[in-house]
Motif scaffolding. Structure first.
Motif, PDB file in Angstrom:
ATOM      1  N   ARG B  16     -14.040  -1.737   2.466  1.00  0.00           N
ATOM      2  CA  ARG B  16     -12.595  -1.737   2.735  1.00  0.00           C
ATOM      3  C   ARG B  16     -11.784  -2.189   1.526  1.00  0.00           C
ATOM      4  N   PHE B  19     -11.326   0.584  -0.839  1.00  0.00           N
ATOM      5  CA  PHE B  19     -10.364   1.574  -0.338  1.00  0.00           C
ATOM      6  C   PHE B  19      -8.936   1.036  -0.490  1.00  0.00           C
ATOM      7  N   ARG B  20      -8.779  -0.293  -0.232  1.00  0.00           N
ATOM      8  CA  ARG B  20      -7.445  -0.898  -0.389  1.00  0.00           C
ATOM      9  C   ARG B  20      -6.965  -0.736  -1.831  1.00  0.00           C
ATOM     10  N   VAL B  23      -5.827   2.768  -2.320  1.00  0.00           N
ATOM     11  CA  VAL B  23      -4.505   2.972  -1.717  1.00  0.00           C
ATOM     12  C   VAL B  23      -3.439   2.404  -2.642  1.00  0.00           C
ATOM     13  N   ASP B  24      -3.690   1.191  -3.111  1.00  0.00           N
ATOM     14  CA  ASP B  24      -2.706   0.529  -3.968  1.00  0.00           C
ATOM     15  C   ASP B  24      -2.431   1.362  -5.224  1.00  0.00           C
ATOM     16  N   ALA B  25      -3.501   1.947  -5.763  1.00  0.00           N
ATOM     17  CA  ALA B  25      -3.352   2.712  -7.005  1.00  0.00           C
ATOM     18  C   ALA B  25      -2.609   4.029  -6.789  1.00  0.00           C
ATOM     19  N   LEU B  27      -0.468   4.659  -4.000  1.00  0.00           N
ATOM     20  CA  LEU B  27       0.610   4.578  -3.005  1.00  0.00           C
ATOM     21  C   LEU B  27       1.912   5.192  -3.514  1.00  0.00           C
ATOM     22  N   ASP B  28       2.266   4.885  -4.745  1.00  0.00           N
ATOM     23  CA  ASP B  28       3.543   5.403  -5.262  1.00  0.00           C
ATOM     24  C   ASP B  28       3.536   6.932  -5.331  1.00  0.00           C
ATOM     25  N   PHE B  31       3.717   8.254  -1.747  1.00  0.00           N
ATOM     26  CA  PHE B  31       5.027   8.019  -1.121  1.00  0.00           C
ATOM     27  C   PHE B  31       6.090   8.925  -1.733  1.00  0.00           C
ATOM     28  N   SER B  48       2.926   8.844   4.723  1.00  0.00           N
ATOM     29  CA  SER B  48       1.995   8.186   3.803  1.00  0.00           C
ATOM     30  C   SER B  48       0.941   7.396   4.571  1.00  0.00           C
ATOM     31  N   GLN B  49       1.398   6.678   5.615  1.00  0.00           N
ATOM     32  CA  GLN B  49       0.457   5.920   6.445  1.00  0.00           C
ATOM     33  C   GLN B  49      -0.612   6.842   6.998  1.00  0.00           C
ATOM     34  N   PHE B  52      -3.110   8.172   4.306  1.00  0.00           N
ATOM     35  CA  PHE B  52      -4.145   7.226   3.889  1.00  0.00           C
ATOM     36  C   PHE B  52      -5.132   6.940   5.022  1.00  0.00           C
ATOM     37  N   PHE B  53      -4.588   6.914   6.242  1.00  0.00           N
ATOM     38  CA  PHE B  53      -5.473   6.669   7.383  1.00  0.00           C
ATOM     39  C   PHE B  53      -6.486   7.816   7.508  1.00  0.00           C
ATOM     40  N   TRP B  56      -9.080   7.561   4.844  1.00  0.00           N
ATOM     41  CA  TRP B  56     -10.121   6.574   5.159  1.00  0.00           C
ATOM     42  C   TRP B  56     -11.139   7.168   6.120  1.00  0.00           C
TER      43      TRP B  56
END
Lengths: 547, 184
Positions: B16, B19-20, B23-25, B27-28, B31, B48-49, B52-53, B56
Motif C-alpha cells: 500500500r 501505491f500511495r 498516487v502522490d507522484a 495526482l497532479d 487531477f 481522480s478518486q 486511482f481506486f 489499485w
C-alpha cells in the motif's frame, strides 16, 4: 510538404519538429508558416502560465482514497475471470444467506450463535455471529450488532448493512449508520426508503452524508417526487458544488412536469449556473412562466436583468417582472442604472422607466445624470418623479429651460416637492412662465412655509385662482391669512373661495363673520378636534353655524 | 523520488505504501486531466478518486507495456467516457470567475492581468471538443509525446497530430488579440 502538413507537424510539437530538414527548409521560404509557428509558440507560453493546479486539499484526497482502498480487498492478481466471478458470488451468497437465513435449519452456513456470549467488547465478534445477532429478537442486541457492522469495512459487513436497509425491523437503525459510514452501495436502497413517509427524512439525511454525484442525483429526483421535497432541498443545499453540478445536469433534461420543483431547487441552492435554463422557461409562455420570472428575481443575479427588461414590455408580464427586479434588490437596480448610461436609446428609456417603477432611491444619482442627455431627459424626469426624492428637485428645476422636458419636469417637481424644497420653488415662482405651475406645487407640498408665497400671489389677477387653490390645499393653517386677505379688495374674492373650500361653509365676504366662526371653532373642543372637510367638499353656501 | 517501475512492482505485490507514493507522484497529472475533461473541481475530484481506486484494484493486470502515467491517464479517459458520454455535458459553462478561481496563483504585481489571460485561456481550452481538449492538455501541461497521447486517447498518432493542430489553431483564433498584447 504543403503548408498544412507543416502546420500539423509544428502543432504536434512546435520545438522538435523544426529539427527536421524538410520543415526547416519550408520555414525558411514561407512567411505564413513562420507566423503560424510564432502563434503556436505564443499559445504554448500562455498555456504554461494557465496550467491548472492539483486538487485543493491533497491530504484529504489521499486520506479519502486510503479509506476507499481500506474498504476494498487487496489488489487483484491476475486470476481467471470465472474464478473471480465465482469468488465474488460466494462472498455475496454467504452474506445474503447468512442474513436471509432467518435461523431456519436449511441454512447450514450460518453457525449457531454461541451460548451466552461475553460482552462484545471482550473479544472479536465474527461476521457470522453478527449475522445472527442482527436478527435477534432483542432490540438492544440488534442495535449493537448493527453498530458493529457499521464500524467494519469488509465486503460482507457492507453487504449486511445494505441488506439491513431492506428489512423493515432494521431499516430505521440502519439508515443513519449507512450515512455515518458513507456507504455508497447503500444509495439505491436509501433512494427507495426516501419515499417512505416515516423514514424518508432520515434516508435523505443519510444520502446527504454519503455525498458525491450519485447521492446528489438521487436527492434531485426526490425534489420532484415523494413526500420529502423540503428535506431533499435542504440536504442538497448542504452538499455544495456537487449538488450544483448535479442540478445543472438535471435541469438540462427536465421534463415539463418537473419544472416547478426544479425551479424551487435552483432558487434554494442559488444555482446561478442554471440561469440560462430559468431564463428559457421565463421566455416561454406556459404554466411555469410566472415561477421562472420570480426565480430570476430570487436568484439575485444581474445577468437576468436583460431577460426581465425584455419581458417587461409584455403587458401581462409587466407586474411580475417589476416584482422580480425588486426581489433582485441592489444587483438589479445597479444593472438597470448601468443600462441607463449605455446602449440604444430605446433600451435606455426602458431601463429609466423600470427604475422609476422600482422607486429605488439608490437609482436617483443615475437618473439625475441622465437628465444631462436631452434625448432621455423627459423620461428621466418622469422616473425621478415616480421615485419622489426631494433631493432631485434642483436637478429637475434645471431642466425647466428645455421646452421638450418642461412639462415632465414640472410634473416631477410636483411629486418630489416637500417643505425642504419651498425656497427653491419660491425662487422659481418669480418666473412668469412658471408661476402658475409652481404655485400649485407649493400648495401641494402642504407645508406651512409655502403660506406667505401663496398669500402674496392672491393679490395678482393672473395667479389669484391658483394661489387660492394652493391655500385651500394647505388646509386649516391657511385660515388666518385668508381671513386677513378678505379685507383687501383685490384678494377678497379668491380668499373667500379658499375659505369655503377649507371649511365647507360660506360666510360671505365679511371678515368679522369669518373671525367669529374661526374663534368659535378653536374654542369648541369637539369642533376643533374634528378636521375640516377640506377642498372639494363644499356642500352649499350658507351652510354653517355663524347665525 | 523512488523509481516508478519499482513502485509499480511493489504495488502489484500489494504494498500500500508504494501505491500511495505512486498516487502522490501522479495526482497532479490525473487531477489536471480530470479537471479539463469534467470542467469543475468537484467532478475532477470524483473522477481522480475513482481512477486511482480502479488502478489499485487492477494493478495486478498492469503489464508495464505502457508507463504508469499513460496507463492511469487512460483509466481517467475511459472513466470519463463511460460516465459522462451519455450526459452530453460540456465544461465550457464554467465562467470567467470560476476559471480565475481555478488558477489559484498567488497575487502580486501584474499578476492580475496574467491571471485574467490565464483564465481566458482555460475557458478557451474548455470550449474545445473533448479529444482536442485532452490532447492539448496532455501535450501542453504534461509534456507527453504524440505517441503517449495516442496511447491515452486510444487513437492513432496521426489523429492526435491533427487534433493538436486543430486545438492550437482554434486557440490562436480565439486568443489572437490577447496573445499579441501579452507578448508585447
Amino acid at each position: 510538404m504543403t503548408c498544412e502538413e507543416i502546420e500539423i507537424a509544428l502543432a504536434a510539437d512546435p520545438r522538435s519538429s523544426q529539427e527536421g530538414a524538410a520543415v526547416r527548409e519550408h520555414l525558411a521560404g514561407c512567411e505564413a508558416c513562420r507566423e503560424a509557428l510564432r502563434g503556436f509558440e505564443r499559445i504554448d507560453a500562455v498555456l504554461g502560465q494557465a496550467r491548472p493546479a492539483g486538487p485543493r486539499d491533497r491530504a484529504a484526497f489521499l486520506r479519502a482514497l486510503d479509506e476507499r482502498i481500506d474498504h476494498a480487498a487487496s489488489p487483484r492478481r491476475v486470476v481467471p475471470f470465472l474464478f473471480r466471478v465465482a469468488a465474488a458470488a460466494a462472498v455475496f451468497a454467504v452474506a445474503w444467506l447468512a442474513y436471509r437465513g432467518l435461523g431456519t435449519d436449511a441454512v447450514a452456513v450460518v453457525p449457531p450463535a454461541p451460548p451466552a456470549p461475553p460482552k462484545a467488547a471482550d473479544r472479536v465478534v465474527t461476521t457470522s455471529e453478527l449475522c445472527v445477532r442482527v436478527r435477534s429478537s432483542d432490540a438492544a442486541e440488534r442495535s449493537a450488532a448493527l453498530g458493529e457492522i457499521g464500524r467494519r469495512s469488509d465486503a460482507v459487513s457492507r453487504s449486511l448493512l445494505v441488506a439491513a436497509l431492506q428489512d423493515p425491523r432494521l431499516a430505521a437503525e440502519a439508515v443513519p449508520i449507512a450515512g455515518q459510514v458513507r456507504l455508497r452501495e447503500a444509495i439505491p436502497a436509501l433512494s427507495r426508503i426516501a419515499r417512505d413517509p416515516a423514514l424518508g427524512a432520515s434516508a435523505v439525511a443519510a444520502l446527504a452524508s454519503i455525498g458525491g454525484r450519485e447521492a446528489a442525483a438521487v436527492l434531485l429526483r426526490h425534489l420532484t417526487e415523494g413526500p420529502h421535497v423540503g428535506a431533499a432541498r435542504e440536504a442538497l443545499r448542504g452538499m455544495g458544488d456537487v449538488a450544483l453540478v448535479a442540478l445543472r445536469e438535471r435541469v438540462q433534461r427536465a421534463r415539463p412536469v418537473e419544472t416547478a420543483p426544479l425551479l424551487d431547487a435552483v432558487v434554494a441552492l442559488r444555482a446561478v449556473d442554471c440561469l440560462p435554463w430559468v431564463a428559457s422557461i421565463a421566455e416561454r409562455s406556459g404554466a411555469s412562466q410566472a415561477d421562472a420570472i420570480a426565480a430570476l428575481g430570487a436568484l439575485g443575479d444581474a445577468r437576468a436583468v436583460g431577460t426581465l427588461v425584455r419581458l417587461s414590455k409584455e403587458r401581462a408580464l409587466h407586474g411580475m417582472t417589476i416584482d422580480a427586479l425588486r426581489a433582485m434588490g441592489e444587483a438589479g437596480a445597479r444593472e438597470l442604472a448601468r443600462r441607463v448610461a449605455t446602449g440604444r436609446r430605446d433600451d435606455r428609456v426602458r431601463a429609466i422607466q423600470l427604475l422609476g417603477e422600482l422607486r429605488d432611491e439608490a437609482s436617483v444619482r443615475a437618473l439625475v445624470a441622465a437628465l444631462a442627455d436631452p434625448s432621455v431627459r423627459a423620461d428621466a424626469a418622469r422616473a425621478l418623479g415616480e421615485i419622489g426624492d426631494p433631493a432631485s428637485a434642483p436637478a429637475l428645476a434645471a431642466c425647466l429651460d428645455d421646452p421638450s422636458a418642461r412639462s415632465a419636469a414640472i410634473e416631477a417637481l410636483g411629486r418630489v416637492a416637500d417643505a425642504s424644497t419651498v425656497p427653491l420653488l419660491a425662487r422659481l415662482s418669480r418666473d412668469p412662465s412658471l408661476r402658475r405651475d409652481i404655485l400649485r406645487i407649493l400648495g401641494e407640498t402642504g407645508a406651512p412655509e409655502a403660506l406667505p408665497h401663496l398669500v402674496r400671489a392672491l393679490g395678482s389677477r393672473d395667479t389669484a385662482a391658483v394661489a387660492a387653490e394652493g391655500l385651500a390645499l394647505l388646509g386649516e393653517s391657511a385660515i388666518p391669512s385668508l381671513i386677513r386677505a378678505l379685507s383687501a379688495g383685490n384678494t377678497a374674492g379668491r380668499a373667500r373661495e379658499a375659505l369655503v373650500a377649507i371649511s365647507s361653509v360660506d360666510l360671505g365676504d365679511d371678515p368679522g363673520a369669518w373671525q367669529r366662526w374661526w374663534r368659535d371653532r378653536r374654542s369648541t373642543p369637539n369642533l376643533s378636534s374634528r378636521p375640516l372637510a377640506g377642498p372639494g367638499s363644499v356642500t352649499s353656501s350658507g351652510v354653517g353655524t355663524s347665525t | 523520488m523512488e523509481d516508478i517501475h519499482e513502485l509499480v512492482e511493489r504495488s502489484r505485490r500489494g504494498d500500500r505504501d508504494s501505491f500511495r507514493s505512486l498516487v502522490d507522484a501522479h495526482l497532479d497529472v490525473v487531477f489536471r486531466l480530470a479537471r479539463r475533461l469534467s470542467g469543475n473541481d468537484a467532478d475532477a475530484d470524483d473522477l481522480s478518486q475513482e481512477a486511482f481506486f480502479r488502478a489499485w484494484k487492477a494493478i495486478g493486470t498492469f503489464r508495464g507495456d505502457a508507463t504508469f502515467k499513460t496507463w492511469i491517464c487512460r483509466i481517467v479517459m475511459n472513466l470519463h467516457c463511460t460516465r459522462y458520454a451519455t450526459e452530453a455535458r460540456r465544461p465550457s459553462e464554467v465562467g470567467l470567475d470560476a476559471a480565475l478561481a481555478e488558477g489559484r496563483e498567488p497575487s502580486g504585481h501584474a499578476v492580475a492581468i496574467a491571471q485574467e489571460l490565464s483564465a481566458r485561456v482555460r475557458l478557451a481550452v474548455d470550449a474545445l471538443p473533448e479529444k482536442q481538449r485532452a490532447a492539448l492538455s496532455l501535450a501542453a501541461y504534461e509534456g507527453m509525446s504524440v505517441d503517449e497521447i495516442a496511447e491515452v486517447l486510444g487513437s492513432r498518432p496521426e489523429t492526435v497530430k491533427v487534433n493538436l493542430w486543430l486545438a492550437r489553431k482554434r486557440l490562436r483564433e480565439v486568443l489572437e488579440g490577447d496573445l499579441r498584447e501579452s507578448t508585447k
